[in-house]
Design an enzyme around this catalytic site. Structure first.
Site, PDB file in Angstrom:
ATOM      1  N   LEU A   1     -27.086  97.814   5.309  1.00  0.00           N
ATOM      2  CA  LEU A   1     -26.265  97.528   4.139  1.00  0.00           C
ATOM      3  C   LEU A   1     -26.947  96.555   3.206  1.00  0.00           C
ATOM      4  O   LEU A   1     -27.677  95.678   3.624  1.00  0.00           O
ATOM      5  CB  LEU A   1     -24.970  96.834   4.558  1.00  0.00           C
ATOM      6  CG  LEU A   1     -23.935  97.646   5.300  1.00  0.00           C
ATOM      7  CD1 LEU A   1     -22.644  96.874   5.323  1.00  0.00           C
ATOM      8  CD2 LEU A   1     -23.745  98.951   4.600  1.00  0.00           C
ATOM      9  N   CYS A   2     -26.642  96.722   1.920  1.00  0.00           N
ATOM     10  CA  CYS A   2     -27.104  95.767   0.931  1.00  0.00           C
ATOM     11  C   CYS A   2     -25.859  94.998   0.490  1.00  0.00           C
ATOM     12  O   CYS A   2     -25.144  95.409  -0.421  1.00  0.00           O
ATOM     13  CB  CYS A   2     -27.708  96.531  -0.239  1.00  0.00           C
ATOM     14  SG  CYS A   2     -28.569  95.494  -1.381  1.00  0.00           S
ATOM     15  N   ILE A   3     -25.560  93.897   1.195  1.00  0.00           N
ATOM     16  CA  ILE A   3     -24.328  93.164   0.895  1.00  0.00           C
ATOM     17  C   ILE A   3     -24.627  91.669   1.059  1.00  0.00           C
ATOM     18  O   ILE A   3     -25.236  91.251   2.037  1.00  0.00           O
ATOM     19  CB  ILE A   3     -23.154  93.642   1.798  1.00  0.00           C
ATOM     20  CG1 ILE A   3     -21.850  92.937   1.461  1.00  0.00           C
ATOM     21  CG2 ILE A   3     -23.484  93.505   3.258  1.00  0.00           C
ATOM     22  CD1 ILE A   3     -20.643  93.546   2.168  1.00  0.00           C
TER      23      ILE A   3
END
Lengths: 238, 283
Positions: A84-86
């Site tokens: 994830l890109c969070i």
């Protein structure tokens, strides 16, 4: 200090939640299998049962856990390998997401629950300006209908992960439960009201029946809650 | 914060170049730790030598610095340096004063301000290890009888970053960091004019990520909570390219109590170390 004590507590508390199923991998508190359920009927992902791996570093909670969907989802902020890109999962000092609000960053006071809820809200709140999956970002921007179709595919596929015998709570069930609980509390709170008002008494007994019907599938009512607790403890010991 | 009143720009140099140069100098410096989180006392001649081929302003200032301040401790620059320097410096000064009661009073003071954590509403499972780390260290210092042994115990505790060990310096620093954040949140009127955009929430959220560095606001908060009432001054020596031949000195005075001791922090853009005055140096 090792992170196990904090994680044991987190595991126990999360085991009580309806929107997530968690299990340890290889009996390690540092590796969890996390099944996220989207219970919001307005979500494109409603009804989905998304499996992921949550891995905690030995310096947890001073460094954040890592999460990846397994299998990966087609989404602007999910890399094709499922990561994830969070911002809440970015290690301290990593400025990759500069421009994000500081409040969304990892701190040692963050909870696993906050992380998982952030991941669920990311699904519908895709950020397409700096995507992890460029194709998904383009499709969301240029062909919303096709994007929705791809999401629906992922949602359908995710249902293969539902363990046999487990029923994902639907919005309808959850609403009824909430109504039952509210009615029960109202009745319990005011014994006089209970005794004197036929109307309320009827309302109470109606929902009581529904309560029992659903209980087998969904597990409701305080007694059942307690049973869930002790099951969780057994799970921990395994 | 380094350019608030201390950093008069060279008119012939553009601000961008200035910043790039300072970053370069800070960047050259920071990785040069000797493997310790807090080093032994080292001669300040070493600082002068670092700039031997560097900027002339630094050469002059570091030369003068070593006249008044003979020793310094290198503090690891991992985003925690300011917090590490303050916390280590505070306990070191209290130990040097040689009065066990001062350590006991400091333990009491920590336990009073721990009320901030309780009142924050954050689950105690999150912060009880931090509180315990501080209590364990102070108990150890109090029960150790000789000054040299106390200093050794302090040095060991602050250099221990082994995840599996009891004396875990990361917990000490996280304790301090969250105390500062919650103190600022509880006293917004006192701090809101000094944080960016007046936003206490944004400032504290950033402070709580373990990489946000100490600045003058968090140092002031740390002083107000922990050193002021102990009668300990903080003095910061600013080593930068501002006008002048000496470091710029700025003091945080104790509010009421008489001055018992001073924590001297040496600041270079982006980094704090500890410094120690020579006995005959002007204060």
């Amino acid at each position: 200090m090792s992170p196990e004590r904090v994680l044991q507590n987190e595991f126990k508390q999360l085991s009580k939640e309806r929107w997530v199923n968690i299990a340890l991998q290889n009996e390690s508190l540092l590796q969890w299998t996390v099944d996220l359920m989207v219970l919001n009927p307005d979500s494109l992902y409603y009804g989905g049962y998304f499996r992921g791996n949550l891995t905690f570093p030995s310096e947890y909670p001073y460094s954040p856990p890592r999460f990846s969907f397994n299998p990966p989802l087609f989404h602007p902020n999910i890399y094709p390998d499922g990561r994830l890109c969070i911002s809440i999962l970015h290690p301290p000092g990593d400025d990759e997401m500069s421009g994000e609000l500081a409040s969304e960053r990892w701190t040692p006071a963050q909870r696993v629950e906050t992380v998982l809820l952030s991941i669920i809200s990311l699904l519908d709140d895709a950020e397409i300006s700096s995507p992890a999956n460029i194709d998904a970002a383009k499709m969301l921007r240029d062909d919303k209908a096709e994007y929705k179709r791809r999401v629906a595919q992922d949602v359908e596929k995710s249902k293969e992960n539902i363990p046999s015998g487990f029923v994902v709570p639907t919005d309808e069930v959850l609403r009824k439960e909430a109504a039952t609980k509210a009615a029960k509390e109202k009745v319990d709170d005011d014994a006089d009201f209970w005794a004197e008002s036929d109307e309320d008494f009827d309302f109470g007994s109606d929902t009581e029946e529904e309560d029992n019907e659903m209980g087998e599938d969904a597990g409701v009512g305080e007694e059942e809650e307690d049973e869930r607790d002790s099951e969780d403890e057994e799970k921990m010991e395994d | 914060m380094e350019d608030t009143g201390h950093n008069h720009m060279d008119k012939t140099t553009s601000r961008d170049e200035e910043l790039a140069e300072q970053r370069r100098l800070a960047g050259e410096y920071v990785p040069a730790y000797d493997g310790l989180l807090v080093s032994q006392k080292l001669s300040t001649e070493l600082i002068h030598e670092e700039y031997a081929t560097g900027d002339i302003a630094y050469q002059v200032k570091t030369s003068n610095l070593s006249k008044d301040f003979g020793f310094f401790r290198k503090i690891r620059g991992d985003g925690n340096c300011g917090f590490r320097a303050f916390y280590f410096g505070l306990l070191e000064v209290l130990i040097e004063l040689g009065d066990e009661n001062l350590l006991k009073a400091q333990k009491t003071r920590f336990n009073e301000v721990n009320g901030l954590l309780v009142r924050s509403g954050v689950d105690s499972i999150i912060w009880e290890d931090w509180v315990e780390a501080t209590n364990r260290l102070l108990n150890l210092l109090i029960s150790t009888k000789h000054k040299e042994e106390r200093l050794e115990a302090l040095f060991t505790a602050f250099n221990n970053e082994d995840d599996m060990s009891d004396e875990h310096s990361r917990e000490l620093l996280t304790h301090l960091r969250f105390l500062i954040s919650y103190h600022i949140k509880e006293n917004p009127e006192q701090y809101k004019h000094f944080v960016p955009d007046g936003s206490i929430d944004a400032y504290c959220s950033s402070l709580e990520t373990v990489s946000a560095e100490m600045d003058e606001v968090s140092l002031t908060a740390a002083h107000n909570m922990l050193s002021s009432a102990a009668g300990i001054n903080i003095e910061v020596l600013y080593l930068d390219r501002s006008i002048g031949n000496s470091v710029t000195r700025h003091k945080w005075e104790p509010e009421k109590e008489k001055v018992r001791g001073v924590i001297t922090m040496l600041f270079r853009p982006g980094h704090y170390d500890l410094a120690y005055p020579r006995e005959n140096a002007p204060s």
